[in-house]
Design an enzyme around this catalytic site. Structure first.
Site, PDB file in Angstrom:
ATOM      1  N   ASN A  28       0.820  -1.210   0.000  1.00  9.81           N
ATOM      2  CA  ASN A  28       0.000   0.000   0.000  1.00  9.81           C
ATOM      3  C   ASN A  28       0.852   1.257   0.000  1.00  9.81           C
ATOM      4  O   ASN A  28       0.487   2.256  -0.584  1.00  9.81           O
ATOM      5  CB  ASN A  28      -0.930   0.014   1.209  1.00  9.81           C
ATOM      6  CG  ASN A  28      -1.775   1.279   1.222  1.00  9.81           C
ATOM      7  OD1 ASN A  28      -2.573   1.487   0.320  1.00  9.81           O
ATOM      8  ND2 ASN A  28      -1.538   2.153   2.206  1.00  9.81           N
ATOM      9  N   ASP A  74      -0.150  -6.770   3.453  1.00 14.19           N
ATOM     10  CA  ASP A  74      -0.515  -5.761   4.439  1.00 14.19           C
ATOM     11  C   ASP A  74      -1.616  -4.846   3.877  1.00 14.19           C
ATOM     12  O   ASP A  74      -1.622  -4.526   2.690  1.00 14.19           O
ATOM     13  CB  ASP A  74       0.746  -4.938   4.757  1.00 14.19           C
ATOM     14  CG  ASP A  74       0.538  -3.962   5.893  1.00 14.19           C
ATOM     15  OD1 ASP A  74       0.126  -4.393   6.976  1.00 14.19           O
ATOM     16  OD2 ASP A  74       0.793  -2.743   5.692  1.00 14.19           O
ATOM     17  N   GLU A  98      -4.492  -9.188   4.680  1.00 10.45           N
ATOM     18  CA  GLU A  98      -5.010  -8.523   5.869  1.00 10.45           C
ATOM     19  C   GLU A  98      -6.125  -7.566   5.453  1.00 10.45           C
ATOM     20  O   GLU A  98      -5.854  -6.447   5.046  1.00 10.45           O
ATOM     21  CB  GLU A  98      -3.884  -7.731   6.574  1.00 10.45           C
ATOM     22  CG  GLU A  98      -4.365  -7.042   7.826  1.00 10.45           C
ATOM     23  CD  GLU A  98      -3.579  -5.776   8.203  1.00 10.45           C
ATOM     24  OE1 GLU A  98      -3.627  -5.376   9.367  1.00 10.45           O
ATOM     25  OE2 GLU A  98      -2.930  -5.173   7.323  1.00 10.45           O
ATOM     26  N   ASP A 132       1.381   6.550  -0.075  1.00  7.24           N
ATOM     27  CA  ASP A 132       0.664   5.459  -0.746  1.00  7.24           C
ATOM     28  C   ASP A 132       1.198   5.270  -2.166  1.00  7.24           C
ATOM     29  O   ASP A 132       1.378   6.241  -2.902  1.00  7.24           O
ATOM     30  CB  ASP A 132      -0.835   5.775  -0.832  1.00  7.24           C
ATOM     31  CG  ASP A 132      -1.579   5.440   0.448  1.00  7.24           C
ATOM     32  OD1 ASP A 132      -1.163   5.946   1.510  1.00  7.24           O
ATOM     33  OD2 ASP A 132      -2.572   4.696   0.386  1.00  7.24           O
TER      34      ASP A 132
END
Ligand SMILES: [Ca+2]
Ligand SMILES: [Ca+2]
Length: 576
Positions: free
Chosen positions: A180, A276, A312, A246
């Site tokens: 990310n 993640d 996740e 990001d």
């Protein structure tokens, strides 16, 4: 209050646990052909006030005291069945705090290597290390360089040795892949920043001059979740923190980079990746997140056929289900985890034993609909959650143990956060959740780490590994037994569940697990602090008590089809 059940408003951090008053008088045996559980509960409610004082037993009166003997004896001969598939027992290590070998107080890869026998002996078959790449933070979730190892943790050679040593022990290594965002210190971001600093204010940037501009999301408008880029009139997307820009996951340059990163580590022998912050890939856009995952998973599997992915997505069951449409192998089963999740609520009495089973059946149905070959990823705690020993302030062990067993006995690839096998404590600020592995009470002894800066002083509730390893009743030994049982009966990790609802209720549940290949098993769980009984004589196939997990002084007894389950106990039955 129902017999054997705590009030739904019971709060273990506030209220004392009720006394262990064992009620062994007759009349309360569940039968798979008997009354419905609803009507039985009414009888229990009436009976309880009458028999409570009349037939309380103390452990001293109990001729079968010594349940740990039963657990050690019965489970002694269980043999591990190793199957080379994605159904693993995965140990999550936070490398900074696990084991230090060079005396700087910071855990390192050599430390993990030195503990592989410990990890294997516990019954784990996979490792997930939180990020090991160079980074300015102790947690390293802001990566400076995806192709290197942080010198605090060791060298590339150490990482290669780790993979090799894991391979010798049939332990898979899962790498944490943070896609990310990167760190602002990552060379990609630095180059993009340099470029925008030099770009005349009225010029439009072009990837022909600097491809790194395309790696991140830049804009000239101020927006929430975006940070100003110093010495320019630009802003960059940084949802978590302005040190974590990001990535632009639409960029073909970034996608090529991700492909190269996966190839680099798969070539070194990692078995897959933990992803993640999946829900933040495209903030607020689950459809795009799923599309990106679809690309990622198919790319990874084109590099290595059985490359395993676990994501996740910290969200509810139905949104997790949506992400399974991407074809991803696993997504962490968040609804069961943490202090607010199903497992903790079962132990606190606000969720019943049969609800625990039904929630698994429902989740399996919902996930399987989206991906028929999914592998669930149950877990109870991780590095972002308070440790579970802190969920039950007045518990002396049984509740903490049993809750973890309920997680470990779920189908899928089970995950256990380091130190939970010792019942370590740590909550509040993140640093506390990542305290040094409690090898010893002596902070200066071999392997001990100093822990993250800013960590509070944490008073441990249960003893260190050194003390627990020789105690058959310890948290550590219980944990080891739970994993041993999981390894001995492949249907526990791989099986589909059938609930016998006629003999299951809030207090006790009876359910079978069958993977269609290995021996089916019947699990009986008593989630209360009372002795519970069930008549299983109609379940002809399961006649042998094959393994137990005990937490009290009483033994589990299976006699002529009647199962007597002491407080917080688990029994595994098989055919003869
Ligand atoms: Ca070190
Ligand atoms: Ca994002």
């Amino acid at each position: 209050m129902l017999r054997g059940r705590r009030s739904p408003h019971f709060h273990p951090d506030r209220d004392p646990l009720p006394l262990h008053a064992e009620i062994l008088c007759g009349g309360n045996v569940r039968s798979c052909q008997g009354m419905t559980s609803r009507s039985k509960k009414l009888v229990y409610a009436l009976l309880s006030s009458l028999v409570f004082t009349a037939c309380t037993k103390t452990p001293a009166d109990n001729p079968s005291a010594g349940s740990s003997v039963q657990m050690m004896e019965l489970n002694k001969d269980l043999k591990s069945v190793y199957i080379d598939d994605a159904y693993r027992n995965t140990y999550e290590i936070f490398p900074y705090s696990f084991c230090d070998t060079d005396g700087d107080g910071i855990g390192d890869l050599k430390g993990i290597i030195s503990k592989l026998d410990y990890i294997q002996d516990m019954g784990f078959t996979a490792l997930w290390l939180t990020p090991v790449h160079p980074s300015g933070t102790y947690h390293k979730y802001d990566v400076d360089d995806y192709y290197a190892i942080d010198p605090q943790f060791g060298t590339m050679e150490d990482y290669e040795t780790l993979i090799e040593e894991c391979g010798k022990r049939n332990i898979r290594v899962i790498m944490d892949l943070v896609l990310n965002h990167t760190s602002t210190d990552n060379e990609w971001f630095q180059k993009a920043h340099e470029y925008l600093k030099e770009l005349p204010p009225d010029w439009e940037p072009s990837v022909d001059y600097c491809k790194y501009f395309d790696y991140y999301n830049f804009t000239r408008e101020a927006k929430e979740g975006w940070a100003p880029l110093s010495d320019t009139n630009w802003y960059y997307e940084a949802r978590f923190w302005d040190g974590m820009p990001d990535l632009n996951l639409n960029s073909s340059f970034v996608r090529q980079e991700i492909t190269d990163i996966m190839k680099f580590w798969l070539d070194k022998g990692v078995s897959g990746f933990r992803l993640d912050a999946v829900t933040s890939f495209y903030t607020g856009d689950p459809d795009q997140n799923t599309e990106f995952l679809r690309w990622l998973v198919s790319t990874g599997k084109s590099l290595k056929k059985d490359c395993y992915f676990v994501g996740e997505a910290w969200t509810g069951r139905d949104e997790i289900a949506k992400y399974y449409e991407s074809g991803i192998d696993s997504l962490f089963n968040f609804p069961f985890a943490d202090q607010s999740g199903i497992l903790c609520n079962v132990m606190r009495g606000s969720f019943g034993a049969e609800d625990y089973v039904n929630a698994q059946i429902k989740a399996d149905q919902v996930y399987r609909e989206r991906n028929s070959s999914y592998v669930d990823a149950p877990f109870y705690t991780n590095h972002d959650m308070g440790r579970s020993a802190g969920y039950y302030a007045l518990d002396e062990g049984p509740v903490t143990k049993m809750a973890y067993a309920l997680s470990i006995l779920m189908s899928g690839n089970t995950y256990v956060y380091y130190g939970e096998e010792l019942g370590m404590k740590g909550s509040g600020r993140d640093e506390n959740k990542r305290a040094p592995m409690y090898w010893s009470t002596d902070a200066s002894s071999e392997g001990m780490c100093r822990g993250p800066e800013g960590m509070d002083e944490i008073k441990m509730k249960f003893p260190s590994f050194e003390e627990q390893k020789t105690d058959d009743l310890s948290m550590w030994n219980y944990f080891r037994q739970a994993l041993k049982i999981r390894n001995a009966f492949p249907s526990i990790a791989r099986g589909e569940i059938t609930l016998y609802d006629e003999c299951s209720d809030e207090e006790l549940a009876v359910f079978a697990k069958d993977d269609g290949v290995h021996e089916p098993v019947l699990l009986v769980i008593n989630v209360t602090d009372q002795t519970e009984t069930a008549d299983l004589s109609s379940l002809g196939e399961f006649t042998k008590l094959s393994a137990v997990l005990n937490t009290s002084e009483e033994k589990i007894v299976y006699d002529h089809g009647t199962m007597t389950m002491p407080p917080f106990s688990i029994a595994v039955l098989t055919g003869e």
